[in-house]
Scaffold this motif. Structure first.
Motif, PDB file in Angstrom:
ATOM      1  N   UNK A  54      -5.154  -4.436  -6.040  1.00 49.18           N
ATOM      2  CA  UNK A  54      -4.710  -3.061  -5.833  1.00 49.18           C
ATOM      3  C   UNK A  54      -5.915  -2.137  -5.777  1.00 49.18           C
ATOM      4  N   UNK A  55      -5.863  -1.192  -4.852  1.00 48.87           N
ATOM      5  CA  UNK A  55      -6.966  -0.264  -4.664  1.00 48.87           C
ATOM      6  C   UNK A  55      -6.404   1.056  -4.171  1.00 48.87           C
ATOM      7  N   UNK A  79     -10.695   3.026  -0.537  1.00 52.81           N
ATOM      8  CA  UNK A  79     -11.468   2.003  -1.217  1.00 52.81           C
ATOM      9  C   UNK A  79     -11.711   0.780  -0.352  1.00 52.81           C
ATOM     10  N   UNK A  80     -12.326  -0.225  -0.977  1.00 54.86           N
ATOM     11  CA  UNK A  80     -12.703  -1.444  -0.270  1.00 54.86           C
ATOM     12  C   UNK A  80     -12.264  -2.680  -1.058  1.00 54.86           C
ATOM     13  N   UNK A  81     -12.021  -3.742  -0.324  1.00 55.21           N
ATOM     14  CA  UNK A  81     -11.767  -5.058  -0.900  1.00 55.21           C
ATOM     15  C   UNK A  81     -12.407  -6.097   0.003  1.00 55.21           C
ATOM     16  N   UNK A  82     -12.754  -7.239  -0.587  1.00 52.19           N
ATOM     17  CA  UNK A  82     -13.277  -8.360   0.195  1.00 52.19           C
ATOM     18  C   UNK A  82     -12.428  -9.580  -0.092  1.00 52.19           C
ATOM     19  N   UNK A  92     -12.798  -2.008   4.496  1.00 50.66           N
ATOM     20  CA  UNK A  92     -13.261  -0.702   4.060  1.00 50.66           C
ATOM     21  C   UNK A  92     -12.292   0.386   4.503  1.00 50.66           C
ATOM     22  N   UNK A  93     -12.422   1.546   3.902  1.00 53.16           N
ATOM     23  CA  UNK A  93     -11.573   2.699   4.258  1.00 53.16           C
ATOM     24  C   UNK A  93     -10.101   2.311   4.278  1.00 53.16           C
ATOM     25  N   UNK A  94      -9.673   1.639   3.241  1.00 55.31           N
ATOM     26  CA  UNK A  94      -8.300   1.142   3.188  1.00 55.31           C
ATOM     27  C   UNK A  94      -7.292   2.279   3.162  1.00 55.31           C
ATOM     28  N   UNK A  95      -6.146   2.015   3.790  1.00 49.25           N
ATOM     29  CA  UNK A  95      -5.065   2.994   3.901  1.00 49.25           C
ATOM     30  C   UNK A  95      -3.795   2.407   3.296  1.00 49.25           C
ATOM     31  N   UNK A  96      -2.867   3.243   2.888  1.00 47.61           N
ATOM     32  CA  UNK A  96      -1.600   2.707   2.358  1.00 47.61           C
ATOM     33  C   UNK A  96      -0.907   1.763   3.340  1.00 47.61           C
ATOM     34  N   UNK A  97      -1.043   2.018   4.624  1.00 44.10           N
ATOM     35  CA  UNK A  97      -0.393   1.156   5.624  1.00 44.10           C
ATOM     36  C   UNK A  97      -1.065  -0.212   5.755  1.00 44.10           C
ATOM     37  N   UNK A  98      -2.187  -0.423   5.079  1.00 42.55           N
ATOM     38  CA  UNK A  98      -2.792  -1.750   5.035  1.00 42.55           C
ATOM     39  C   UNK A  98      -2.139  -2.640   3.977  1.00 42.55           C
ATOM     40  N   UNK A 109      -1.919 -10.812  -1.980  1.00 43.03           N
ATOM     41  CA  UNK A 109      -1.356  -9.465  -1.864  1.00 43.03           C
ATOM     42  C   UNK A 109      -2.458  -8.421  -1.912  1.00 43.03           C
ATOM     43  N   UNK A 110      -2.379  -7.477  -0.987  1.00 43.76           N
ATOM     44  CA  UNK A 110      -3.245  -6.300  -0.996  1.00 43.76           C
ATOM     45  C   UNK A 110      -2.347  -5.071  -1.056  1.00 43.76           C
ATOM     46  N   UNK A 111      -2.582  -4.233  -2.050  1.00 40.40           N
ATOM     47  CA  UNK A 111      -1.790  -3.024  -2.226  1.00 40.40           C
ATOM     48  C   UNK A 111      -2.720  -1.820  -2.248  1.00 40.40           C
ATOM     49  N   UNK A 112      -2.458  -0.870  -1.359  1.00 39.00           N
ATOM     50  CA  UNK A 112      -3.280   0.333  -1.262  1.00 39.00           C
ATOM     51  C   UNK A 112      -2.403   1.528  -1.618  1.00 39.00           C
ATOM     52  N   UNK A 113      -2.799   2.259  -2.639  1.00 36.50           N
ATOM     53  CA  UNK A 113      -2.021   3.404  -3.086  1.00 36.50           C
ATOM     54  C   UNK A 113      -2.664   4.705  -2.597  1.00 36.50           C
ATOM     55  N   UNK A 114      -1.806   5.675  -2.372  1.00 38.01           N
ATOM     56  CA  UNK A 114      -2.300   6.967  -1.855  1.00 38.01           C
ATOM     57  C   UNK A 114      -2.696   7.899  -2.980  1.00 38.01           C
TER      58      UNK A 114
END
Length: 114
Positions: free
Chosen positions: A11-12, A16-19, A83-89, A109-114
């Motif tokens: 979760x990010x 933010x960024x994840x790899x 990079x530059x993750x969005x909720x729609x990712x 699972x990748x979760x991007x919160x606004x």
């Protein structure tokens, strides 16, 4: 047989960024086209990025300029720098290995919160 193990999801916050990493076994890694796909709830699985055995890359339109796929043949691992993750990712991200047939990982699972 071919096995793929994804890691690095989580979760990010937006921006933010994840790899993500995908470790492969049971195959001659260097000759496969490796890829990342994702599936959000209620949506079809879609291409995120591909990298061929020769290093040619291809990206889905929604991630171009933000995500980067790479591979390390010595480690039999493919990466996805996001990079530059969005909720729609937000989605489950799947690793793929393609030659004549395609093998899939179990997903992360990748979760991007606004």
């Amino acid at each position: 047989q071919v096995q793929l193990m994804e890691s690095g999801g989580g979760s990010v916050q937006a921006g933010g960024s994840l790899r993500l990493s995908c470790a492969a076994s049971g195959m001659i890694f260097s000759i496969y086209t490796m890829g990342w796909y994702r599936q959000a709830p209620g949506k079809q699985r879609e291409l995120v990025a591909l990298i061929t055995s020769g290093g040619t890359t291809n990206y889905g339109d929604s991630v171009k300029g933000r995500f980067t796929i790479s591979r390390d043949n010595a480690k039999s691992t493919v990466y996805l720098q996001m990079n530059s993750l969005r909720p729609e990712d937000t989605a489950v991200y799947y690793c793929s290995a393609a030659r004549i047939t395609t093998t899939w990982g179990q997903g992360t699972q990748v979760t991007v919160s606004s």
